[in-house]
Scaffold this motif. Structure first.
Motif, short mmCIF file in Angstrom:
data_model
loop_
_atom_site.label_atom_id
_atom_site.label_comp_id
_atom_site.label_asym_id
_atom_site.label_seq_id
_atom_site.Cartn_x
_atom_site.Cartn_y
_atom_site.Cartn_z
N LEU A 126 8.91 2.10 -3.20
CA LEU A 126 7.65 1.41 -3.50
C LEU A 126 7.60 1.13 -4.99
O LEU A 126 7.71 2.04 -5.81
CB LEU A 126 6.45 2.26 -3.09
CG LEU A 126 6.26 2.50 -1.59
CD1 LEU A 126 5.04 3.38 -1.34
CD2 LEU A 126 6.11 1.17 -0.84
N VAL A 127 7.43 -0.14 -5.33
CA VAL A 127 7.47 -0.57 -6.73
C VAL A 127 6.08 -1.08 -7.13
O VAL A 127 5.48 -1.88 -6.42
CB VAL A 127 8.51 -1.69 -6.91
CG1 VAL A 127 8.47 -2.25 -8.33
CG2 VAL A 127 9.91 -1.16 -6.59
N ARG A 128 5.60 -0.60 -8.26
CA ARG A 128 4.35 -1.11 -8.81
C ARG A 128 4.64 -2.44 -9.50
O ARG A 128 5.43 -2.49 -10.45
CB ARG A 128 3.75 -0.11 -9.81
CG ARG A 128 2.39 -0.51 -10.37
CD ARG A 128 1.91 0.50 -11.41
NE ARG A 128 1.85 1.84 -10.86
CZ ARG A 128 0.78 2.34 -10.23
NH1 ARG A 128 -0.31 1.59 -10.10
NH2 ARG A 128 0.79 3.58 -9.75
N GLY A 129 4.03 -3.50 -8.99
CA GLY A 129 4.33 -4.79 -9.60
C GLY A 129 3.54 -5.92 -9.00
O GLY A 129 2.77 -5.75 -8.05
N ASP A 130 3.75 -7.11 -9.56
CA ASP A 130 3.04 -8.33 -9.17
C ASP A 130 3.85 -9.10 -8.13
O ASP A 130 5.08 -9.16 -8.20
CB ASP A 130 2.83 -9.19 -10.42
CG ASP A 130 2.17 -10.51 -10.10
OD1 ASP A 130 0.95 -10.52 -9.92
OD2 ASP A 130 2.89 -11.52 -10.04
N ALA A 160 11.58 -1.79 1.29
CA ALA A 160 10.96 -1.66 -0.02
C ALA A 160 9.59 -2.34 0.01
O ALA A 160 9.35 -3.26 0.80
CB ALA A 160 11.83 -2.29 -1.11
N GLY A 161 8.71 -1.88 -0.85
CA GLY A 161 7.38 -2.44 -0.92
C GLY A 161 6.98 -2.75 -2.35
O GLY A 161 7.41 -2.06 -3.29
N LEU A 162 6.15 -3.77 -2.50
CA LEU A 162 5.65 -4.18 -3.81
C LEU A 162 4.12 -4.13 -3.75
O LEU A 162 3.52 -4.67 -2.82
CB LEU A 162 6.14 -5.60 -4.12
CG LEU A 162 5.86 -6.18 -5.50
CD1 LEU A 162 6.56 -5.37 -6.60
CD2 LEU A 162 6.34 -7.63 -5.56
N SER A 173 0.85 -1.19 0.00
CA SER A 173 0.00 0.00 0.00
C SER A 173 0.89 1.25 0.00
O SER A 173 1.66 1.46 -0.93
CB SER A 173 -0.96 -0.03 1.18
OG SER A 173 -1.89 1.02 1.12
N ALA A 174 0.83 2.06 1.06
CA ALA A 174 1.68 3.26 1.13
C ALA A 174 2.96 3.01 1.90
O ALA A 174 3.76 3.94 2.10
CB ALA A 174 0.90 4.41 1.76
N GLY A 175 3.17 1.78 2.38
CA GLY A 175 4.43 1.44 3.04
C GLY A 175 4.52 1.75 4.51
O GLY A 175 5.61 1.74 5.09
#
Length: 311
Positions: A212-216, A165-167, A119-121
């Motif tokens: 924060l990375v947009r990904g699967d 880091a977040g996905l 989400s927003a980390g």
């Protein structure tokens, strides 16, 4: 499970004793043929109570009175439907760090944290918050995350985090007022303490934003994990995320995580990941299972308000 049954279970197992307003709304929806018909036109993943109630709150609609809620939803359904189709529940509850902390502090330090479904980390900052376990305080400053700890000694210190880091399929930015408004709308009506906690945690994150990375969660996890510093313990973790993921994809995700160096912390509903044996849950209220490397350790409440150790 029928839509009415989904709302009935939400009322009985999640909202009861936690949000009287949402318990009333969910119970009313189970008997409301008009609303059930509207929800039936949505994809199954978009029919969940938290999404409907959150969207209505975001739009400024009433959530205290079921009759007013019904009238508002029917009158504004095209706008509500559009929001529900494009949004997802991304409750970013910093309070969950209180149930993660006992495991994080026991791992070899320093840590490289990678959250799936970030989400927003906000949950990437367990080292920056303060915790209260009964009379035991860990850390200093705001926000203060209160948690009832049973059958365990509370942690005595904070973890050392050197990388975070977040996905997420749709990462949110706490410095964006629109994103912050959606996170606020997802907090249940009576929970003013959680609303204040969101603002305090967002202020912490805004001073030092995470990667924060947009990904699967399957396709993009290995590449992001490879960016973690090699001299830190990699910890892949997630809380109340995998129930959104179809079962075959969960199986593949588990295979990917097992292949990574480091550790895996899961904090999910008991039917989301397979465990050989689990003790009886402490009550009929919905609990998550906290597990380290596929070994279940404790029951937890969904907002981090309680942890019951059984390992």
């Amino acid at each position: 499970m029928t839509i009415a049954a989904i709302y009935a279970e939400f009322a009985a197992r999640e909202a009861r004793g936690v949000s009287p307003a949402y318990e009333r709304l969910a119970s009313a929806v189970t008997r409301d043929r008009e609303l059930l018909a509207l929800l039936a036109a949505l994809p199954p993943a978009k029919r969940q109570p938290n999404l409907l109630f959150g969207v209505v709150r975001l739009l400024g609609g009433p959530v205290e009175d079921p009759a007013a809620f019904h009238d508002y939803v029917v009158a504004n359904w095209p706008v509500i439907e559009a929001e529900m189709r494009t949004r997802a529940t991304q409750t970013n509850e910093a309070g969950r760090c209180a149930v993660l902390l006992p495991v994080l502090t026991a791992l070899p330090q320093p840590l490289a944290l990678l959250e799936v479904g970030a989400s927003a980390g906000l949950c990437l900052y367990p080292d920056r918050y303060t915790y209260r376990y009964g009379d035991h305080l860990v850390g200093s400053g705001d926000p203060v995350l209160a948690c009832t700890a049973t059958n365990m000694a509370p942690p005595i210190g904070l973890p050392q985090v050197v990388w975070r880091a977040g996905l997420d399929l749709n990462p949110l930015d706490v410095t964006d007022p629109v994103d912050l408004a959606w996170l606020d709308a997802l907090i249940w009506p009576e929970h003013m303490h959680r609303r204040a906690r969101l603002r305090a945690a967002a202020a912490v994150v805004a001073t030092d934003p995470p990667l924060l990375v947009r990904g699967d969660l399957v396709d993009d996890l290995p590449a992001l994990a490879a960016q973690a510093p090699p001299d830190a313990t990699l910890v892949v973790f997630h809380s109340s995320v995998l129930y959104h993921v179809p079962t075959p994809r969960r199986v593949t995700f588990a295979e990917v995580v097992r292949g990574l160096p480091g550790h895996w912390i899961a904090n999910e509903a008991p039917d989301v990941l397979p465990y050989d044996t689990l003790p009886m849950p402490p009550s009929e209220a919905r609990h998550n299972v906290l597990a380290l490397d596929e070994t279940p350790l404790a029951w937890t409440r969904s907002h981090g308000q309680a942890i019951i150790w059984f390992a």
